[in-house]
Enzyme design. Structure first.
Site, PDB file in Angstrom:
ATOM      1  N   GLY A 156      39.322  34.497  57.047  1.00 18.62           N
ATOM      2  CA  GLY A 156      39.637  34.954  55.835  1.00 18.62           C
ATOM      3  C   GLY A 156      38.273  35.576  55.578  1.00 18.62           C
ATOM      4  N   PHE A 199      37.599  37.812  27.352  1.00 13.09           N
ATOM      5  CA  PHE A 199      38.949  37.598  28.251  1.00 13.09           C
ATOM      6  C   PHE A 199      39.738  36.286  27.533  1.00 13.09           C
ATOM      7  CE2 PHE A 199      40.451  38.368  32.457  1.00 13.09           C
ATOM      8  CZ  PHE A 199      39.698  39.636  32.682  1.00 13.09           C
ATOM      9  N   GLN A 238      50.778  30.554  38.521  1.00 11.39           N
ATOM     10  CA  GLN A 238      50.231  31.300  37.309  1.00 11.39           C
ATOM     11  C   GLN A 238      51.176  32.668  37.146  1.00 11.39           C
ATOM     12  OE1 GLN A 238      46.012  33.120  36.517  1.00 11.39           O
ATOM     13  NE2 GLN A 238      46.422  31.517  34.972  1.00 11.39           N
ATOM     14  N   HIS A 277      51.002  36.035  35.512  1.00  5.51           N
ATOM     15  CA  HIS A 277      50.182  36.721  34.648  1.00  5.51           C
ATOM     16  C   HIS A 277      51.016  37.463  33.753  1.00  5.51           C
ATOM     17  CE1 HIS A 277      47.456  39.841  33.332  1.00  5.51           C
ATOM     18  NE2 HIS A 277      46.223  39.609  34.189  1.00  5.51           N
ATOM     19  N   LEU A 291      49.778  44.821  38.815  1.00  2.49           N
ATOM     20  CA  LEU A 291      48.674  43.995  37.859  1.00  2.49           C
ATOM     21  C   LEU A 291      48.252  45.070  36.983  1.00  2.49           C
ATOM     22  CD1 LEU A 291      47.111  41.725  36.733  1.00  2.49           C
ATOM     23  CD2 LEU A 291      45.479  42.090  38.385  1.00  2.49           C
ATOM     24  N   GLU A 341      44.054  41.951  32.453  1.00  3.82           N
ATOM     25  CA  GLU A 341      43.779  41.303  30.896  1.00  3.82           C
ATOM     26  C   GLU A 341      42.726  41.996  30.192  1.00  3.82           C
ATOM     27  OE1 GLU A 341      44.335  36.857  31.282  1.00  3.82           O
ATOM     28  OE2 GLU A 341      42.403  36.758  30.045  1.00  3.82           O
ATOM     29  N   ARG A 348      46.901  32.661  29.815  1.00  2.77           N
ATOM     30  CA  ARG A 348      47.931  33.275  30.488  1.00  2.77           C
ATOM     31  C   ARG A 348      49.107  32.590  30.350  1.00  2.77           C
ATOM     32  NH1 ARG A 348      44.456  35.598  35.658  1.00  2.77           N
ATOM     33  NH2 ARG A 348      43.479  37.240  34.402  1.00  2.77           N
ATOM     34  N   HIS A 388      51.150  35.669  40.104  1.00  3.71           N
ATOM     35  CA  HIS A 388      49.680  36.245  40.318  1.00  3.71           C
ATOM     36  C   HIS A 388      48.803  35.424  41.233  1.00  3.71           C
ATOM     37  CE1 HIS A 388      46.262  38.761  39.219  1.00  3.71           C
ATOM     38  NE2 HIS A 388      45.662  37.807  38.517  1.00  3.71           N
ATOM     39  N   TYR A 389      48.981  34.009  40.863  1.00  7.77           N
ATOM     40  CA  TYR A 389      47.678  33.259  41.289  1.00  7.77           C
ATOM     41  C   TYR A 389      48.316  31.841  41.417  1.00  7.77           C
ATOM     42  CZ  TYR A 389      43.162  31.042  41.899  1.00  7.77           C
ATOM     43  OH  TYR A 389      42.113  30.271  42.158  1.00  7.77           O
ATOM     44  N   ARG A 441      44.492  28.599  35.303  1.00  7.90           N
ATOM     45  CA  ARG A 441      43.185  29.000  35.289  1.00  7.90           C
ATOM     46  C   ARG A 441      43.204  30.135  34.298  1.00  7.90           C
ATOM     47  NH1 ARG A 441      41.621  33.754  37.474  1.00  7.90           N
ATOM     48  NH2 ARG A 441      43.630  34.490  38.379  1.00  7.90           N
ATOM     49  N   SER A 443      39.091  35.358  35.096  1.00 12.62           N
ATOM     50  CA  SER A 443      37.826  35.951  35.489  1.00 12.62           C
ATOM     51  C   SER A 443      37.104  34.708  35.848  1.00 12.62           C
ATOM     52  CB  SER A 443      37.174  36.637  34.009  1.00 12.62           C
ATOM     53  OG  SER A 443      36.806  35.629  33.369  1.00 12.62           O
ATOM     54  N   ASN A 444      37.809  33.267  35.867  1.00 12.18           N
ATOM     55  CA  ASN A 444      37.121  32.177  36.551  1.00 12.18           C
ATOM     56  C   ASN A 444      37.371  32.391  38.139  1.00 12.18           C
ATOM     57  OD1 ASN A 444      35.592  31.138  34.474  1.00 12.18           O
ATOM     58  ND2 ASN A 444      37.154  29.247  34.271  1.00 12.18           N
TER      59      ASN A 444
END
Lengths: 250, 571
Positions: free
Chosen positions: B12, B117, B231, B233, B243, B246, B280, B348-349, B383, B386-387
């Site tokens: 990756g 944020f 998550q 978003h 996207l 935020e 979120r 999203h995540y 989450r 921005s973390n």
């Protein structure tokens, strides 16, 4: 069609080095929807009509730079290019000026070498320690190079460039713009090194300022402006080397 | 079969993978590091992150406040030792990026600018306009080119972890360009392969986000942790799922329903005075409830609500949110300077991922993971925006160093055994190519998996629908061996890659649905209609899912609490 779609004809380049001496084309009828991009049609072909078609894509939001192709003869980022711009027939080919690996997939090795050749990283006489904190850089200093840092490496400018087509060793628009981006960054001290590269092998002076690169750039990087500025600076730097004695601080 | 010998294999080339490779190369210029990616590194999905990266930067901020915000945002499921380490390392990591050329946006005095944020008490999100992931990724990639020790293998797809004598000694991979299988032999492997949003039909994620590393680890016996926490978003474009950052709300944007009402202000959704800058999970739920109450706008791609930036003015939008404007214009036909943007919650995540400790180490010796692929338990059940870019930096670096250290201690690998093991897998991979006899298409099976994931593992969940999803995944899984593959070419065969990716998505989906069903409470992003409250008595623990050919095995693991004790999560 009942669901609001209409059919367009796609003529797509096919090439498999194991099977073909030279590229051929295949024709597909695709029911396209109103807001579709060129990439949506290619994905429809891949998913529903012909899973043997090979093309690169990922973000589908014009930032990963994977899906550049020639569409009706012009280099385009296919995820950003609306099908509404085209008539009933759309021709999709791999980006020009690159060796073709397969179908719509081109080889990027040569570009990656040029990319690295311009030393696209911050060069310092003495590395700054983390404890010293970030550099101060005013919004005006940032503005000097910001535009040239927006390149997504989609290669459209290489496909459009008449010099790349004839002189394979020419560094090319994206790589020169990237080197210039670092030269113009107030945090960098490597301009002399890069200017030597600019003046040497793969000379940037081959650029005939055709401006094709800036016209096709989907991110408004304006590589032609970067090349023009870079030429000017590289010459100044060279001239300065005659009037100064010893190494000069940039 | 060709063998490439290295000290460390990083799979990756996104934010975490590049940071790890750089950390390892800096620490030991003689180290031979393979950077293996299925795409050219600058195509990695880090590129699509928009809003920013969090790190304490202002005098009115503190590590304690960043830690508290993160733990509270996680609904107290974050491991607090991990959070403490993270907040302390974050400023240094973002400073390194600055030194490497990241074009952070600036204040007038030349210091790095920060923005507000969701769920963060103060402005601590560093940004480069609204293309932060793009700039971070390109800065990292360009900086990585300095290091002779980092050897790139672009467009190699990792197929299998090679485990010998109880430790990972290499990776079997497909060279996509030639169709040849190759072995990366190394005493240490680090997986930085990102998340798995493509298990869902409606996601911000790019086509490459197929949970590859998660599936590789899972099949090698390493558990996936906290997979039920997906998550959503709050602000994706209907239809495409693209996207809208935020940061649009961080810069002052409003969310409005069909009546033009700022529902996060006028109604009680638990976000208090934070309003649009709530976390979120809560805002996504609020949007769904507004739509269910009939206050959404009907569109051709389903119902949506509105993200209104018109009061910000053209200049602010152009300097702070130029990409938002470009995306809204290109993909929704809307100019946010003049009219609100249609948006709806979108996958999203993955908060969950490969179970790792603070060093990125799994329980399988020689195997490490970082970034979205991993679950180091920074994010818990939800989450904060921005973390995660900062997480890629902090834990990418630490994991890269730890993995290289392990390589030095573990010694060599048994190449003869690796080669034999790899040869055993050859037939399994190569027989997929041109397997025309199948009965189902990749696209068809992917659609069916996506549909059941959306139904059972959406913003709101309940027993019955999750049961159905678990059953459907089990029913569909045998069809993986029934996929018809028409492309029999060796060269750049994307159909074979897509088939392998779909297998990975099934593994991840199975873990998500299984873990979701087992957690009979609501916490963070896991919101159950049948169990609407958090239940610390019974569920203040991480969930683990182990691979088993018959059915996944579930287990739990304690949460590392610290100075912040669980309390009601209200803003």
């Amino acid at each position: 069609m009942a669901d609001g779609s209409k059919t367009k004809t796609f003529i797509v380049t096919r090439f498999d080095p194991d099977r073909h001496e030279a590229p051929t084309t295949e024709t597909y009828e695709v029911p396209v929807r109103e807001r579709w991009k060129v990439l949506d049609a290619l994905n429809y072909i891949k998913d529903e009509l012909d899973p043997t078609l090979s093309h690169r894509w990922s973000c589908r939001m014009a930032v990963c730079g994977s899906c550049g192709m020639n569409v009706n003869g012009e280099p385009k980022l296919t995820c950003k290019t609306s099908l509404a711009e085209y008539g009933d027939t759309v021709r999709v080919e791999p980006l020009a000026n690159f060796p073709v690996v397969r179908d719509l997939v081109v080889e990027l090795d040569g570009f990656m070498d040029k990319f690295r050749a311009v030393k696209p990283w911050i060069i310092k006489a003495k590395e700054r320690a983390v404890e010293e904190g970030p550099h101060r850089q005013s919004p005006e200093e940032l503005e000097v190079f910001r535009q040239f840092s927006m390149c997504i490496n989609c290669m459209l400018c290489y496909a459009a460039c008449p010099v790349v087509a004839n002189e394979p060793e020419f560094l090319g628009p994206a790589a020169i713009a990237l080197g210039h981006r670092y030269n113009e960054d107030s945090r960098d001290e490597g301009a002399r090194e890069r200017n030597r590269i600019f003046r040497g092998e793969g000379t940037i002076f081959s650029c005939s300022y055709a401006n094709e690169c800036s016209e096709v750039c989907p991110k408004h990087v304006d590589p032609a402006a970067a090349i023009n500025q870079a030429k000017f600076r590289a010459v100044l730097d060279w001239a300065a080397s005659f009037v100064t004695s010893g190494p000069r601080e940039e | 079969m060709e063998i490439f010998r290295h000290d460390l294999v990083v799979v990756g080339g996104g934010g975490a993978g590049l940071r790890a490779a750089i950390a390892a190369a800096e620490s030991d210029p003689a180290a031979r590091i393979a950077l293996v990616s299925k795409v050219y590194p600058m195509r990695s999905h880090t590129v699509s992150a928009e809003g920013g990266a969090a790190a304490v930067a202002r005098p009115d901020d503190s590590f304690e406040q960043h830690a508290y915000d993160t733990v509270k945002g996680s609904d107290f499921l974050a491991d607090q030792d991990v959070v403490e380490y993270f907040v302390h390392e974050a400023p240094g990591e973002l400073t390194r990026l600055e030194h490497w050329g990241c074009p952070w946006s600036r204040n007038e005095d030349g210091t790095v600018a920060t923005r507000a944020f969701g769920g963060m008490a103060t402005k601590r999100t560093w940004f480069a306009a609204d293309k932060v992931g793009f700039h971070m990724l390109h800065t990292l990639f360009q900086h990585s080119l300095r290091f002779e020790g980092i050897v790139r293998y672009d467009e190699y797809f990792a197929v299998k972890l090679l485990v010998e004598e109880g430790r990972v000694q290499g990776v079997l991979a497909l060279d996509v360009r030639t169709g040849e299988l190759v072995v990366f032999a190394a005493p240490s492997t680090l997986l930085c392969t990102g998340g798995a949003g493509k298990a869902f039909p409606f996601t911000t994620n790019g086509n490459i986000k197929t949970g590859d590393g998660m599936a590789l680890a899972y099949r090698a016996g390493v558990p996936l942790k906290d997979m039920e926490f997906v998550q959503y978003h709050p602000t994706g474009l209907p239809g495409t799922g693209i996207l809208i950052t935020e940061a649009a709300r961080g810069e002052g944007g409003y969310l409005r329903n069909a009546d033009g009402e700022r529902f996060l202000v006028t109604r009680d959704y638990g976000v208090g005075t934070k309003a649009e800058l709530g976390p979120r999970d809560m805002i996504s739920r609020a949007i769904i409830l507004e739509i269910e109450a009939g206050r959404g706008v009907q569109g051709e791609d389903g119902e949506y609500v509105l993200l209104d930036l018109t009061h910000l003015g053209e200049e602010k939008i152009n300097t702070r949110l130029p990409f938002v404007r470009e995306l809204a214009l290109t993909y929704a036909g809307v100019d946010p300077v003049r009219e609100p943007i249609p948006i709806r919650p979108v996958v999203h995540y993955m908060m969950g991922g490969i179970d790792v400790n603070i060093d990125g180490a799994t329980d399988l010796p020689g195997l490490y993971a970082a970034g979205e692929a991993a679950c180091v338990s920074l994010n818990g059940a939800n989450r904060l925006g921005s973390n995660s870019l900062t997480e890629c930096m902090v834990f990418g670096a630490r994991s890269g160093l730890a993995a290289l250290r392990f390589a030095r201690e573990a010694g060599g690998v048994d190449e003869a055994r690796l080669r034999a093991r790899a040869e055993e897998s050859r037939e399994g991979v190569e027989s997929r190519r041109g397997r025309k006899a199948g009965t189902v298409r990749i696209s068809e099976l992917r659609r069916r998996l996506n549909a059941t994931m959306e139904k059972g593992c959406g913003v709101y969940r309940d027993e019955e629908r999750m049961q159905e999803t678990v059953a459907t995944i089990a029913e569909l899984r045998p069809l993986l061996s029934e996929i018809a593959l028409e492309d029999d070419s060796r060269v750049f065969n994307t159909e074979v890659v897509a088939a392998l990716e779909l297998e990975n998505l099934f593994d991840v989906a199975e873990a998500v649905a299984g873990a979701a069903l087992a957690r009979k409470e609501s916490r963070g992003a896991h919101a159950r209609r049948d169990y609407p409250n958090r239940d610390d008595q019974n569920y203040l623990h991480h969930s683990l899912v182990y691979h088993d050919p018959s059915r996944p095995r579930l287990a739990t693991k304690p949460v590392a609490l610290g100075r912040f004790q669980p309390e009601e999560r209200k803003y």
